[in-house]
Design an enzyme around this catalytic site. Structure first.
Site, short mmCIF file in Angstrom:
data_model
loop_
_atom_site.label_atom_id
_atom_site.label_comp_id
_atom_site.label_asym_id
_atom_site.label_seq_id
_atom_site.Cartn_x
_atom_site.Cartn_y
_atom_site.Cartn_z
N GLU A 303 0.84 -1.21 0.00
CA GLU A 303 0.00 0.00 0.00
C GLU A 303 0.87 1.25 0.00
O GLU A 303 0.56 2.23 -0.67
CB GLU A 303 -0.96 0.01 1.20
CG GLU A 303 -1.84 -1.22 1.35
CD GLU A 303 -2.57 -1.64 0.10
OE1 GLU A 303 -2.89 -0.78 -0.74
OE2 GLU A 303 -2.81 -2.86 -0.08
N HIS A 306 2.21 2.02 -3.41
CA HIS A 306 1.21 2.60 -4.31
C HIS A 306 1.28 4.13 -4.32
O HIS A 306 0.77 4.76 -5.26
CB HIS A 306 -0.20 2.20 -3.86
CG HIS A 306 -0.73 0.96 -4.51
ND1 HIS A 306 -0.63 0.71 -5.86
CD2 HIS A 306 -1.43 -0.09 -3.99
CE1 HIS A 306 -1.23 -0.45 -6.14
NE2 HIS A 306 -1.70 -0.96 -5.03
N1 B3K Z 1 -6.09 -1.19 -4.55
C1 B3K Z 1 -6.80 -1.96 -3.56
C2 B3K Z 1 -7.91 -2.71 -4.19
C3 B3K Z 1 -9.25 -2.42 -3.66
C4 B3K Z 1 -10.34 -2.82 -4.62
C5 B3K Z 1 -11.55 -3.28 -3.93
N2 B3K Z 1 -12.66 -3.52 -4.81
C6 B3K Z 1 -5.90 -2.87 -2.80
C7 B3K Z 1 -4.52 -2.98 -3.32
O1 B3K Z 1 -4.28 -3.60 -4.33
O2 B3K Z 1 -3.62 -2.40 -2.79
ZN ZN Z 2 -2.48 -2.85 -4.85
#
Ligand code: B3K
Ligand code: ZN
Length: 880
Positions: A303, A306
């Site tokens: 996370e 990201h």
């Molecule tokens: N980007 C989120 C994904 C959440 C989608 C939920 N429908 C988690 C991740 O890949 O970090």
């Molecule tokens: Zn992700």
């Protein structure tokens, strides 16, 4: 009722209007939260028809209370509201849109948009949850700065969090208070988040490479304050790693993580305010296993990473999802490999990938890493998008080399900072940085299915040449009958049968070294290695250099040889897996034919060799001693016979345990320790090895093994050991071992839902045939709730996904149970319903009787009024 319609990649066009700044005010109340939105809107310069276009905003389950443009309330004939949209017929070139809507967080069981978990408010907006909060162009290519004011009850919601930095706070009449947050970085609305509740925080700080101090906070319910150390330490390591490895620095003064009990996924990378499933952030040696510690570390890092790969540079549309997810999974895999044991990380990732992603790629929901259409995007948060996407990025890194990859990554982040882009943009940066033509490589993104490579080799003694032929073929997948050849990097070595060493390889007159990559681009290619002085055994696809199935007619002697001599740790492990699979094949056939099972002594001797070899990598040894899972064995079979697979695997395990009992006992004792628990690589390795040994001993219900398991359980030293012991006692055939241990465990942990999840999973994965009744019984347990995704996964998911013999009971009761749950969840939480149904969709792999039973359950589900999520999956599963 009309069937939900797909969205197509080829229909993409930029929006007619974009939002440059978004001001939100939430007046929080469980049944009636008021959301005021002021959007700064302008025409999109790339749309010629923007002047004639109406303003079209997404919105679902909203009740519109007010609407105005530039301060002028609109007449009802100036706009139109449907179930999914708000359309304003004529709008100026640039304007302020004010709306006010009412929503009901307490009624939101889908856990998308704004909902309540344990009384606290939280959000999940990716992919399309923001449209359940306010009317908005809910698409990732609309990026705006946000300013958010939260108003809540000062007692019930003393903590009010949103993205960015807190700007202002104050008291309001009636015991209310507010906080205003400002996020200076333009972002798509899927990265919006708010949290409001009675939370406590743990605080730390991180000084970035350029000397800025960032405050780090983890917000939890009070009783979890002791369970955040590992997540915090992981976060700091991840921040440092991203600076060192990718030159990426954090860009706000505050980074927050919040733990939430009810959460559909693992976590969410909202800008500056990551929201986590409590299972993916909380750890304590008494309650979390080594695997959980490592998972938390990986998810916290994922996370955090990201923030650049996803947030600063985001996706143009949801078809590009793997742009951020594949790249970020690759980044977190490398981080975990650097932090722990790299070979074990690779083995674990590949073992999982080859089981679960290969099955997805071979099933009715197979799709490319970049799909070309979807009905419900939530169904595409898959192993293909995430894990295969990561494998493709890994191939790119290996193709261009780390240096060019890093240059390409720098180029990507610099060129596209603050933009919403495509997979081509990413790959182009890699091509520019390396000078390589990646044209054919792009097919990895558009073709679904797992490529199969058939390899054949021959040593020419007279010429001292080794001839290798590689043939590739990708099977048809739904909607894609014909496939083109892919660019597949095959890393290999030739291991001399006399020397046991990697031989120097010369290909087309060029020395390519002892470990090299050959590029398979055609349907079939021949490689002639010259000056090969001794007959070799080829070690192919080292490190799993491409996400393919590779077949080579290895003899068991070849595999035993590679198991000891391959210089590539991954392929050494894989040789052991292949050797075990050959033996298992024979035993599966024997079981089916009612013939007496005979254990292959070569496997016994290979395992004896492993147990006696001097090794300093205990973690790898533990992996090598672990037999292929029933799911992986099933993947290799043309027709899955769950009973034969279970019987064969059990037989192999017991045969090894009987033949090598003393070795397993010795390994157990050599690796037992009462040093204070730490989730660090050396300890983890010793624990895995010890627990693998114990599992062998328990497979034959050895008296000494039982005593060790009981002692390990009662000692309660750490959850890894306790859980392993409890599992072995519970899965033994003896109720007198299982029941008292389960009772003690539940008495001790009744207050901790995450530990009770483990208790559920352990019981429902028992091989005993009465387990289905136990699943039904446990669904009424006070600690269970269908509304909580973690509980559903722990009980139903574990039963249907991991207890193959019992889920596939020939009376169809397992299928019926799952279908009942899907039907209920379809109403409560469609996202989870569409995931939990997966085992039923894989009916093609089973005998006719089971196929008929599984399809009947799918038909029963189809007859319901379905959410788009479940509709899409069931339609695919039943398509002929
Ligand atoms: N980007 C989120 C994904 C959440 C989608 C939920 N429908 C988690 C991740 O890949 O970090
Ligand atoms: Zn992700």
């Amino acid at each position: 009722m009309s069937a939900p319609q797909p969205t197509y990649l080829h229909d993409y066009q930029p929006p007619a209007h974009r939002v440059t700044h978004t001001e939100l005010t939430f007046d929080l109340a469980p049944g009636a939260t008021r959301v005021k939105a002021r959007l700064h809107v302008e025409r999109h310069p790339e749309r010629d028809d923007a002047a004639e276009s109406p303003l079209t905003l997404d919105g679902e389950q909203l009740s519109l209370k007010a609407i105005a443009i530039d301060g002028q309330p609109l007449d009802p004939d100036e706009y139109r509201v449907s179930d999914t949209q708000l359309i304003v017929h004529r709008v100026p070139e640039r304007f302020l849109l004010d709306t006010e809507v009412e929503i009901a967080p307490e009624a939101n069981t889908a856990l998308e948009g704004l909902y309540q978990s344990n009384g606290m408010y939280c959000t999940q907006c990716e992919a399309e949850g923001f449209r359940r909060i306010t009317y908005y162009p809910d698409r990732p290519d609309v990026m705006a700065t946000f300013s958010t004011t939260l108003i809540g009850d000062a007692q019930r919601e003393p903590v009010l969090l949103s993205n960015g930095n807190p700007l202002e706070r104050g008291e309001l009449p009636g015991g209310r208070h507010f906080v205003t947050w400002e996020d200076p970085h333009p972002k798509p609305c899927y990265l919006f988040a708010l949290v409001a509740g009675d939370l406590e925080k743990v605080e730390d700080s991180f000084t970035t490479v350029s000397g800025r101090e960032v405050v780090l906070q983890i917000w939890v319910e009070e009783e979890n304050l002791d369970n955040t150390d590992h997540a915090m330490a992981s976060l700091k390591r991840a921040m440092a790693w991203d600076e060192q490895t990718y030159g990426r620095e954090y860009d706000l003064d505050l980074f927050m993580i919040v733990a939430v009990n009810d959460f559909n996924m693992g976590a969410m990378e909202n800008k500056g305010l990551n929201i986590f499933n409590s299972a993916a952030v909380l750890t304590h040696p008494q309650t979390a296993t080594d695997a959980a510690f490592q998972r938390v570390e990986g998810i916290v890092a994922h996370e955090y990473f990201h923030n650049w790969s996803g947030n600063r540079v985001t996706c143009r549309d949801w078809f590009q999802l793997s742009l951020k997810e594949g790249f970020t999974v690759f980044r977190d895999q490398c981080f975990s490999a650097d932090t722990n044991s790299a070979p074990v990380k690779r083995i674990e990732d590949v073992a999982f990938f080859r089981t679960a992603q290969f099955a997805e790629d071979a099933g009715p929901t197979a799709h490319p890493i970049r799909p070309d259409h979807y009905i419900e995007i939530t169904n595409f948060y898959t192993l293909t998008i995430y894990e295969k996407g990561a494998e493709v990025v890994r191939m790119l890194r290996n193709l261009v080399g780390w240096e060019a990859f890093r240059q390409g990554s720098d180029r990507y982040f610099e060129r596209f900072d603050g933009q919403a882009v495509t997979i081509e943009d990413f790959v182009d940066c890699m091509a520019e940085a390396s000078g390589l033509d990646l044209g054919q490589f792009m097919r990895w993104y558009s073709q679904a299915g797992t490529p199969e490579i058939d390899a054949h080799g021959e040593y020419d003694y007279a010429k001292s040449e080794y001839h290798l032929t590689l043939r590739q073929r990708t099977p048809a997948t739904p909607g894609q009958p014909d496939k083109l050849p892919l660019h597949i990097p095959v890393r290999l070595g030739l291991v001399g049968t006399k020397s046991g060493e990697d031989l120097r390889m010369t290909l087309d007159g060029e020395v390519i070294g002892k470990d090299a990559v050959v590029h398979l681009r055609e349907d079939e290619q021949h490689f002639v290695f010259t000056d090969i002085a001794e007959a070799p055994v080829p070690s192919l696809l080292r490190g799993f250099s491409a996400p393919v199935k590779l077949r080579f007619p290895y003899s068991r002697e070849d595999l035993a040889f590679l198991l000891t001599h391959d210089s590539d740790g991954f392929n050494r492990w894989d040789a052991g897996q292949r050797l075990a699979l050959l033996a298992l094949d024979d035993l599966i056939a024997a079981h089916r034919n009612g013939v007496e099972k005979v254990m292959d002594v070569r496997v016994v001797e290979a395992f004896r060799g492993l147990l006696h070899a001097e090794t300093d990598d205990k973690a790898v040894l533990a992996e090598m001693l672990t037999l292929p899972s029933e799911a992986y064995i099933a993947e290799q079979q043309p027709l899955v016979d769950v009973d034969a697979i279970h019987a064969a695997r059990t037989f192999v395990k017991q045969s090894l345990a009987m033949a090598l009992r003393d070795d397993f006992l010795r390994v157990y004792h050599d690796n037992a320790s009462d040093a204070p628990y730490a989730p660090e690589p050396e300890q983890i390795a010793a624990r895995s090895l010890k627990n693998v040994a114990l599992s062998y001993l328990m497979s034959i219900e050895d008296e000494e093994g039982i005593e060790l398991a009981q002692r390990q359980f009662s000692a309660g030293h750490n959850m890894t050991d306790v859980r392993c012991a409890l599992t072995l006692l519970t899965h033994s055939s003896r109720g007198d071992l299982a029941d008292p241990a389960l009772r003690l465990f539940s008495e001790k942990w009744a207050h901790d839902p995450l530990v009770m999840d483990q208790w559920f999973s352990i019981q429902v994965t028992r091989p005993q045939s009465d387990v289905l009744e136990r699943v039904t019984f446990l669904m009424d347990h006070p600690a269970f709730s269908l509304k909580n995704p973690n509980r559903v996964r722990a009980l139903i998911g574990a039963f249907a996904g991991q207890n193959r013999v019992n889920f596939h009971r020939i009376d169809g009761a397992g299928y019926r149970l799952l279908a009942d749950v899907v039907i209920e969840l379809n109403r409560l939480n469609p996202e989870i319903a569409a995931r939990i149904i997966t085992p039923l969709t894989r009916w093609q792999r089973f005998d006719e009787q089971r196929q008929a039973l599984m399809k009947a359950e799918l038909e029963r589900i189809r007859a319901e009024e379905l959410s788009p999520n479940v509709f899409e999956v069931v339609e695919k599963a039943l398509a002929e």
